[in-house]
Design a protein around this motif. Structure first.
Motif, PDB file in Angstrom:
ATOM      1  N   TYR A   6     -11.585  -1.331 -40.173  1.00 16.93           N
ATOM      2  CA  TYR A   6     -11.864   0.083 -39.953  1.00 16.93           C
ATOM      3  C   TYR A   6     -12.975   0.617 -40.849  1.00 16.93           C
ATOM      4  CZ  TYR A   6      -7.606   0.022 -37.210  1.00 16.93           C
ATOM      5  OH  TYR A   6      -6.666  -0.272 -36.261  1.00 16.93           O
ATOM      6  N   GLY A   7     -13.729  -0.245 -41.480  1.00 16.42           N
ATOM      7  CA  GLY A   7     -14.786   0.196 -42.384  1.00 16.42           C
ATOM      8  C   GLY A   7     -16.098   0.462 -41.663  1.00 16.42           C
ATOM      9  N   GLU A   8     -17.162   0.529 -42.443  1.00 15.75           N
ATOM     10  CA  GLU A   8     -18.499   0.713 -41.882  1.00 15.75           C
ATOM     11  C   GLU A   8     -18.883  -0.485 -41.037  1.00 15.75           C
ATOM     12  OE1 GLU A   8     -21.659   1.961 -44.445  1.00 15.75           O
ATOM     13  OE2 GLU A   8     -20.216   2.900 -45.823  1.00 15.75           O
TER      14      GLU A   8
ATOM     15  N   SER B  31     -13.073  -1.830 -31.713  1.00 20.69           N
ATOM     16  CA  SER B  31     -12.137  -0.737 -31.959  1.00 20.69           C
ATOM     17  C   SER B  31     -10.715  -1.262 -32.114  1.00 20.69           C
ATOM     18  CB  SER B  31     -12.207   0.300 -30.841  1.00 20.69           C
ATOM     19  OG  SER B  31     -11.890  -0.286 -29.597  1.00 20.69           O
ATOM     20  N   PHE B  32     -10.490  -2.521 -31.735  1.00 23.11           N
ATOM     21  CA  PHE B  32      -9.184  -3.153 -31.919  1.00 23.11           C
ATOM     22  C   PHE B  32      -9.368  -4.662 -31.974  1.00 23.11           C
ATOM     23  CE2 PHE B  32      -5.437  -5.217 -29.999  1.00 23.11           C
ATOM     24  CZ  PHE B  32      -4.485  -4.869 -30.937  1.00 23.11           C
ATOM     25  N   VAL B  33      -8.684  -5.303 -32.921  1.00 20.97           N
ATOM     26  CA  VAL B  33      -8.660  -6.764 -33.027  1.00 20.97           C
ATOM     27  C   VAL B  33      -7.222  -7.165 -33.339  1.00 20.97           C
ATOM     28  CG1 VAL B  33      -9.460  -8.794 -34.288  1.00 20.97           C
ATOM     29  CG2 VAL B  33     -11.019  -6.890 -33.902  1.00 20.97           C
ATOM     30  N   ALA B  34      -6.687  -8.098 -32.578  1.00 23.10           N
ATOM     31  CA  ALA B  34      -5.335  -8.596 -32.846  1.00 23.10           C
ATOM     32  C   ALA B  34      -5.337 -10.108 -32.815  1.00 23.10           C
ATOM     33  CB  ALA B  34      -4.347  -8.074 -31.818  1.00 23.10           C
ATOM     34  N   VAL B  35      -4.504 -10.672 -33.649  1.00 24.01           N
ATOM     35  CA  VAL B  35      -4.262 -12.111 -33.655  1.00 24.01           C
ATOM     36  C   VAL B  35      -2.809 -12.287 -33.244  1.00 24.01           C
ATOM     37  CG1 VAL B  35      -4.215 -14.211 -35.038  1.00 24.01           C
ATOM     38  CG2 VAL B  35      -5.894 -12.425 -35.539  1.00 24.01           C
ATOM     39  N   GLY B  36      -2.573 -13.201 -32.336  1.00 25.27           N
ATOM     40  CA  GLY B  36      -1.207 -13.434 -31.865  1.00 25.27           C
ATOM     41  C   GLY B  36      -0.806 -14.883 -32.022  1.00 25.27           C
ATOM     42  N   TRP B  37       0.443 -15.067 -32.357  1.00 27.95           N
ATOM     43  CA  TRP B  37       1.024 -16.404 -32.470  1.00 27.95           C
ATOM     44  C   TRP B  37       2.129 -16.489 -31.436  1.00 27.95           C
ATOM     45  CZ3 TRP B  37      -0.735 -13.469 -36.404  1.00 27.95           C
ATOM     46  CH2 TRP B  37      -1.681 -14.055 -37.240  1.00 27.95           C
ATOM     47  N   ILE B  38       1.985 -17.380 -30.457  1.00 34.56           N
ATOM     48  CA  ILE B  38       2.963 -17.444 -29.379  1.00 34.56           C
ATOM     49  C   ILE B  38       3.713 -18.773 -29.344  1.00 34.56           C
ATOM     50  CG2 ILE B  38       1.825 -15.676 -27.988  1.00 34.56           C
ATOM     51  CD1 ILE B  38       0.620 -17.909 -26.282  1.00 34.56           C
ATOM     52  N   TYR B  39       3.677 -19.522 -30.451  1.00 34.90           N
ATOM     53  CA  TYR B  39       4.460 -20.753 -30.559  1.00 34.90           C
ATOM     54  C   TYR B  39       5.897 -20.357 -30.864  1.00 34.90           C
ATOM     55  CZ  TYR B  39       5.944 -25.384 -32.106  1.00 34.90           C
ATOM     56  OH  TYR B  39       6.595 -26.588 -32.236  1.00 34.90           O
TER      57      TYR B  39
END
Length: 193
Positions: A103-105, A110-118
């Motif tokens: 959320y910085g300069e 506008s959105f970043v997600a990391v998912g773990w589905i194991y």
């Protein structure tokens, strides 16, 4: 249950996706609500109901950061048991999607997600196939990477994916979604009830 085909394309993760084009090959299928098949172009991704539900959560968060003002959320087809704000850091383990947005300069997304589905204990023998990345561009498009496969969706496609993946996971009667710092406990109501 089979979704109406939508648009998708492979992409290389770059900040602006300026040279990408969308095509019309996207669907979510299930026969029993336990095994879900996400079809993007010629790629098929087999998911459990839990994995499909986790991806639906990620696509919901990504969709909330697009330029689309109003859309239906999956629990509108169900009933909310509890909505609980849970501010602050929590220790999260297991199958999940976590917001990793900067959320910085010079913000690129506008959105970043990391998912773990194991879903099992121990080391994932299929790594990186069970790691997902979901990103909303500043322009409102949504990037999705699962393992080595990368795609770009319009904001409306991401919303539809959220809804279709959630609907396809109907075998999960009770749901617990973590949307940023809010826990939403709900259950799906089928048309048969």
């Amino acid at each position: 249950m089979e979704a109406i085909p939508k648009q998708a394309t492979k992409f290389v993760l770059n900040p602006h996706f300026t040279d990408m084009r969308l095509d019309d090959r996207l669907s979510v299928k299930t026969e029993d609500g336990r095994e879900v098949v996400l079809v993007i172009g010629s790629d098929e991704h087999r998911l459990s109901a839990v994995q499909a539900d986790i991806l639906a959560q990620g696509f919901l968060m990504a969709s909330l950061r697009t330029k689309v003002d109003c859309f239906n959320v999956p629990w509108e087809k169900g009933e909310i048991h509890e909505f609980v704000p849970e501010p602050g850091k929590r220790k999260r383990q297991g199958v999940r999607v976590e917001d990793s947005t900067w959320y910085g300069e010079n913000q690129t997304y506008s959105f970043v997600a990391v998912g773990w589905i194991y879903e099992k204990e121990g080391e994932d023998p299929s790594y990186p196939a069970n790691v997902v990345f979901i990103r909303t561009t500043l322009e409102g498009d949504v990037g999705f990477k699962k393992g080595d496969d990368e795609y770009l969706f319009s904001s409306h496609q991401a919303i539809t994916l959220c809804q279709d993946l959630s609907d396809a996971a109907y075998s999960l009667r009770q749901r617990r979604w973590m949307i940023w710092d809010n826990r939403i406990d709900w259950h799906y109501i089928s048309n048969k009830e």
